[in-house]
Motif scaffolding. Structure first.
Motif, mmCIF file in Angstrom:
data_model
loop_
_atom_site.group_PDB
_atom_site.id
_atom_site.type_symbol
_atom_site.label_atom_id
_atom_site.label_comp_id
_atom_site.label_asym_id
_atom_site.label_seq_id
_atom_site.Cartn_x
_atom_site.Cartn_y
_atom_site.Cartn_z
ATOM 1 N N THR A 1 46.443 38.084 1.254
ATOM 2 C CA THR A 1 47.609 38.551 0.511
ATOM 3 C C THR A 1 47.475 38.176 -0.968
ATOM 4 O OG1 THR A 1 48.996 38.211 2.462
ATOM 5 C CG2 THR A 1 50.125 38.447 0.328
ATOM 6 N N VAL B 1 45.826 42.755 0.568
ATOM 7 C CA VAL B 1 47.142 43.356 0.747
ATOM 8 C C VAL B 1 48.008 42.982 -0.458
ATOM 9 C CG1 VAL B 1 49.178 43.434 2.236
ATOM 10 C CG2 VAL B 1 46.891 43.187 3.247
ATOM 11 N N ALA C 1 54.237 34.735 3.056
ATOM 12 C CA ALA C 1 53.239 35.799 2.915
ATOM 13 C C ALA C 1 51.804 35.276 2.961
ATOM 14 C CB ALA C 1 53.460 36.543 1.599
ATOM 15 N N ASP C 2 51.635 33.960 3.015
ATOM 16 C CA ASP C 2 50.289 33.364 3.012
ATOM 17 C C ASP C 2 49.516 33.788 1.764
ATOM 18 O OD1 ASP C 2 50.615 32.190 5.670
ATOM 19 O OD2 ASP C 2 50.465 34.259 6.413
ATOM 20 N N LEU D 1 52.765 44.563 1.263
ATOM 21 C CA LEU D 1 53.756 43.727 1.941
ATOM 22 C C LEU D 1 54.959 43.642 1.018
ATOM 23 C CD1 LEU D 1 54.597 41.608 4.110
ATOM 24 C CD2 LEU D 1 53.281 39.913 2.815
ATOM 25 N N TYR E 1 57.318 43.974 10.832
ATOM 26 C CA TYR E 1 57.665 42.837 9.975
ATOM 27 C C TYR E 1 56.592 41.771 10.124
ATOM 28 C CZ TYR E 1 62.364 44.920 9.761
ATOM 29 O OH TYR E 1 63.428 45.767 9.579
ATOM 30 N N TYR E 2 56.142 41.261 9.005
ATOM 31 C CA TYR E 2 55.083 40.244 8.972
ATOM 32 C C TYR E 2 55.544 38.976 9.698
ATOM 33 C CZ TYR E 2 51.268 37.553 6.753
ATOM 34 O OH TYR E 2 50.159 36.792 6.491
ATOM 35 N N LYS E 3 54.785 38.570 10.674
ATOM 36 C CA LYS E 3 55.062 37.348 11.433
ATOM 37 C C LYS E 3 56.476 37.327 12.025
ATOM 38 C CE LYS E 3 53.811 34.279 8.211
ATOM 39 N NZ LYS E 3 53.181 33.094 7.514
ATOM 40 N N MET F 1 39.731 40.826 8.839
ATOM 41 C CA MET F 1 41.129 41.171 8.531
ATOM 42 C C MET F 1 42.040 40.093 9.114
ATOM 43 S SD MET F 1 42.490 43.667 6.850
ATOM 44 C CE MET F 1 44.209 44.022 6.461
ATOM 45 N N GLN F 2 43.024 39.752 8.319
ATOM 46 C CA GLN F 2 43.903 38.660 8.691
ATOM 47 C C GLN F 2 44.723 39.013 9.934
ATOM 48 O OE1 GLN F 2 47.341 37.964 8.439
ATOM 49 N NE2 GLN F 2 47.654 36.667 6.643
ATOM 50 N N HIS G 1 47.650 38.243 11.265
ATOM 51 C CA HIS G 1 49.074 38.631 11.278
ATOM 52 C C HIS G 1 49.263 40.108 10.910
ATOM 53 C CE1 HIS G 1 50.290 34.600 12.021
ATOM 54 N NE2 HIS G 1 49.753 34.140 10.899
ATOM 55 N N TYR G 2 48.417 40.597 10.023
ATOM 56 C CA TYR G 2 48.494 42.025 9.680
ATOM 57 C C TYR G 2 47.968 42.875 10.840
ATOM 58 C CZ TYR G 2 49.484 40.863 4.768
ATOM 59 O OH TYR G 2 50.059 40.408 3.613
ATOM 60 N N LEU H 1 50.106 43.884 14.081
ATOM 61 C CA LEU H 1 51.133 44.933 14.073
ATOM 62 C C LEU H 1 50.511 46.270 14.466
ATOM 63 C CD1 LEU H 1 52.816 43.758 10.767
ATOM 64 C CD2 LEU H 1 53.785 43.521 13.057
#
Lengths: 539, 539
Positions: free
Chosen positions: A70, A94, A114-115, A186, A401-403, B1-2, B4-5, B8
């Motif tokens: 991110t 991202v 958002a890390d 994001l 939604y992220y996490k 790729m991370q 958490h993304y 989804l």
């Protein structure tokens, strides 16, 4: 499915992941020598913009930014902000755009949630970030944008944007995502209540939004776009990606105050812009009475809040061809549009404005719009009266939604995205919002749409801004309370306002209490009703 | 790729297979009461058209047509042909449009090769089909379209289109493909040499072509489209799908002869049409000298053969705003466009027409265009001189050739689709075709572009149509031979033609032989050079 047809698989020649990056890649060659940006003294061609984005992306990669990392940015609408909409995704990372008007606490929350690996920020936000890092208890690396054209603080000893850009290879090639479902950005919700949620966009949606917006606004390669919609908001309604697809000319003002908007319109022959109704209202108020309407008319998308009919009417008189569009952070920005219908030509100006205040029908790339009861899954009748919740399905809808799997599952219940907006469906299939579900006032068993009451208040000459919230009432459960900002040089009493409403509204819809004073708004011009509810509970 | 993304995933709410069907589904509600079709006395709204398509699709399913079955149609440009572009895919079947000007032998070959389950045909083709069945040695079920507005043979005891439609459920719902990669149509190449190949289109490509065409032409919801491009040719360049996305008005003439085209232009205020250069030439010849140019100008796409500059110039004078586009059956129709460049404004009319005769740059939805050597994979320099082959990559490229894996693999060599067209790349990245690779004449080691020589011939006042092919020559290997159709009332001798060419062309490019007479053309106006080569070998 018949096997001979099935046997023909995807190949590198015939299947390319959909990504807005492709539009800039094409603009670099097809529109290479045409002007992309005008920002004061800065003029850049599409080849220059594309070259800078390729190079910046390479710099990010060389700096250790990996696919799926991110990168947060806190930047106003200046050329760099546009570039970041491409360079960050080209690097595989991202893009997390942060609302520039947030307080340090929320910024800290977002950076943590958002890390964030790296921040790119205009120096005007240096103090804000310092405070956010203090709250966070740690620092995150920052690349600074020093905007010579603005009255911003000087850069620190941190790396600045232009130096960082030069660390990238000028001949770096384009990099598309391996999969169009990959995250591209994001965007945190404005969080009118509780913590903001992180909405994840995919490359596929960004690509389709770009085409869908060009098709329906419509825009052409001769479009001159004035950058007003904050790019931190739904990635500027996905407009940066759309503009690259047609090689448009983009005008930046950094701060879209009315005088700069009028100046841009006069000097650059602006053809298109988007903005919240509050922007239109500011323009109306700043227009000189004797001024001729803009010609040819400028095509304007307005969204963020339902525009009061009076504002639509006055905008038209100024030469603004306004279409209301509607959407949410979760839907990549606008997904419905109030398409003009030929039969409206016979209506009075006032009736026309009423029609144009509907949210309308789905964009060409949206699959379906419903108004339904989320618990039963039943559509409401097309009667323009029965309220339900707007639910949509289609490709311009977030990954989730992220996490936050629970919130994602709830939002996507039964194969639809539930917007949380209370609306009716008219017999012409136009949707009209009555309220955010949580803003509906229930008085003596009757639903009151705060938007309807506000629409009446805006017709009063002394009213500059108006908001209706519920206050508790012993007999009726809830009754409407009006908050009103008066126009400069005008005056009104509580009794006058209540009498004015009584003339236009049923008794139970008429505000029982009127409070005069400033109305708190979010950065995108949305009225913060949760603040007003808090105030109302104390009146 | 991370992670958490990545977590989804796709859901019913946010991922809908891309299919042009969605555009008609939307048109049914959004443009429901607007006129979709005008064909003589027939006027239909978008709701009516959509309803008929849903119902016809249901009738097909009830009749036993299953997903992936081939339904062949042999129908001119009349409303039913448009409807079949939706109803067949909605049923899950694959639409195979057959060129209405083919001979029985090729029709028999296609019906057999395509595994056709059902044919839908205008009664004018009854004899043709009977002959095809005789060659085939078996009958295939036929549904007949009896066009009351044309001088067609009466229906037989076979089921007619309207009766068949009524067997479907009027309330049938829409059916999208499960996968956007699913086959939507099967279009056979015109087969200038050897057997035609079956080009398979996917839903994804049809959807993107629709949006890309609206964006770049551009079209709007006020578009009035005159149906000239045969829908059996690349599904009418994918225009039926594009037109549904904006709820345009479509005018049909069945037979697009000049007087009907002029009539439609006058009566319906046509804004857009597409057609081969031969259509433009017919219009030029039929225009009355005293006639005012059409105003506002009509936007015209021309493709199928490079338009001679003289035709472009005369079209513009008539009020036709012509843009040349280029593509092949394999590319869903047009994928490059000769976008107008501002700097051309300073050129002479003749020079402008020369510029407009280039094939140009990629459509917004095409990923990349190259001119390269297929064997080495090397790009040619951007010098406007060095010839290579046009290669493209992107989503509007076929799934492949039906039941021909070897040809598919060859066409998709090294991740590109190789067009077989010889071209140069100019320094402004505009592509210009020199020839079909197999039409290039190699004379004394020099390449001669037959198109270049033909362009000169078209500037001669007596020339109605011209074609250049190679004839063997003892010394030079090959030399150019000209075939010429003279304009009515004009005359010219071989020596005159050769002298005219000498003034404008290098000696080695000048035809060494001139043959006067009719020039054979395919149904889409392409000159059949293989026939001429055969003739030339005998002169």
């Amino acid at each position: 499915m018949q096997k001979h047809y099935e046997a023909l698989g995807k190949a590198a020649a015939n299947y390319v992941p959909l990504s807005p990056i492709s539009f800039l890649k094409r603009a670099e060659t097809v529109y290479g020598d045409r002007t992309a940006f005008i920002y004061g003294e800065i003029h850049r061609t599409w080849a220059q913009v594309a070259g800078r984005c390729r190079r910046f992306a390479d710099a990010l990669k060389q700096h250790g930014i990996a696919a799926g990392d991110t990168v947060s940015v806190i930047v106003p609408n200046i050329p760099e902000m546009f570039e970041l909409h491409f360079s960050v995704p080209v690097s595989g990372a991202v893009l997390n755009t942060i609302n520039t008007r947030l307080e340090a606490e929320t910024v800290a929350y977002i950076l943590d949630h958002a890390d964030t690996k790296l921040i790119i920020a205009d120096t005007v936000f240096s103090d804000l970030l310092r405070n956010a890092f203090d709250i966070l208890g740690r620092d995150i690396e920052v690349i600074e944008i020093v905007d010579d054209q603005a009255d911003t603080p000087p850069g620190s000893d941190r790396t600045d944007y232009e130096s960082f850009l030069l660390t990238g290879d000028a001949d770096a090639t384009w990099h598309l995502p391996d999969d169009e479902w990959q995250a591209i950005s994001l965007n945190y919700t404005s969080g009118t209540s509780g913590r903001p949620k992180g909405v994840v966009y995919h490359h596929r949606g960004g690509y389709l939004m770009a085409l869908g917006t060009v098709v329906t606004w419509p825009m052409t390669e001769h479009t001159v776009y004035l950058s007003i919609v904050p790019m931190f908001h739904c990635n500027g309604w996905n407009h940066p990606w759309a503009l690259a697809s047609i090689g448009a000319k983009i005008i930046y003002t950094r701060d879209p105050v009315p005088e700069r908007i009028w100046d841009a319109i006069q000097h650059h022959k602006v053809t298109h812009f988007g903005g919240a109704p509050i922007v239109l209202q500011m323009l109306i108020e700043s227009a000189k009475d004797a001024e001729e309407p803009v010609s040819p008319p400028i095509k304007v998308f307005t969204a963020g809040a339902p525009p009061p009919p009076a504002i639509l009417q006055k905008s038209q008189a100024m030469g603004l061809d306004v279409m209301q569009v509607y959407g949410l952070t979760e839907t990549f920005g606008h997904i419905t549009e109030c398409l003009w219908r030929d039969e409206w030509a016979d209506l009075s100006a006032d009736e026309q404005a009423q029609m144009q205040s509907m949210q309308g029908v789905g964009f060409p790339i949206l699959e379906q719009v419903r108004v339904a009861d989320k618990s039963t899954g039943q559509d409401v009748p097309r009667d323009g009266v029965t309220q339900g919740e707007i639910a949509v399905r289609g490709n311009p809808i977030m990954k989730g939604y992220y996490k936050d799997a629970a919130a994602t599952d709830d939002a996507f219940k039964d194969g639809w995205f539930w917007t949380g907006d209370a609306a009716v469906m008219h017999d012409n299939t136009y949707v009209q919002i009555r309220d955010r579900l949580k803003d509906v006032i229930i008085s003596g068993g009757e639903n009151i749409s705060s938007i309807e009451v506000e629409g009446v208040l805006y017709r009063h000459a002394a009213v500059q801004a108006a908001a209706i919230v519920a206050i508790p009432h012993d007999r009726w459960g809830e009754v409407p309370c009006a908050f009103i900002e008066l126009r400069e040089g005008h005056d009104a009493t509580e009794a006058e306002i209540i009498n004015f409403c009584k003339k236009h509204l049923a008794g139970f819809k008429t505000p029982k209490k009127v409070v005069f004073g400033d109305i708190p708004k979010t950065s995108t011009g949305k009225i913060q009703k949760y603040v007003l509810r808090d105030r109302a509970s104390k009146v």
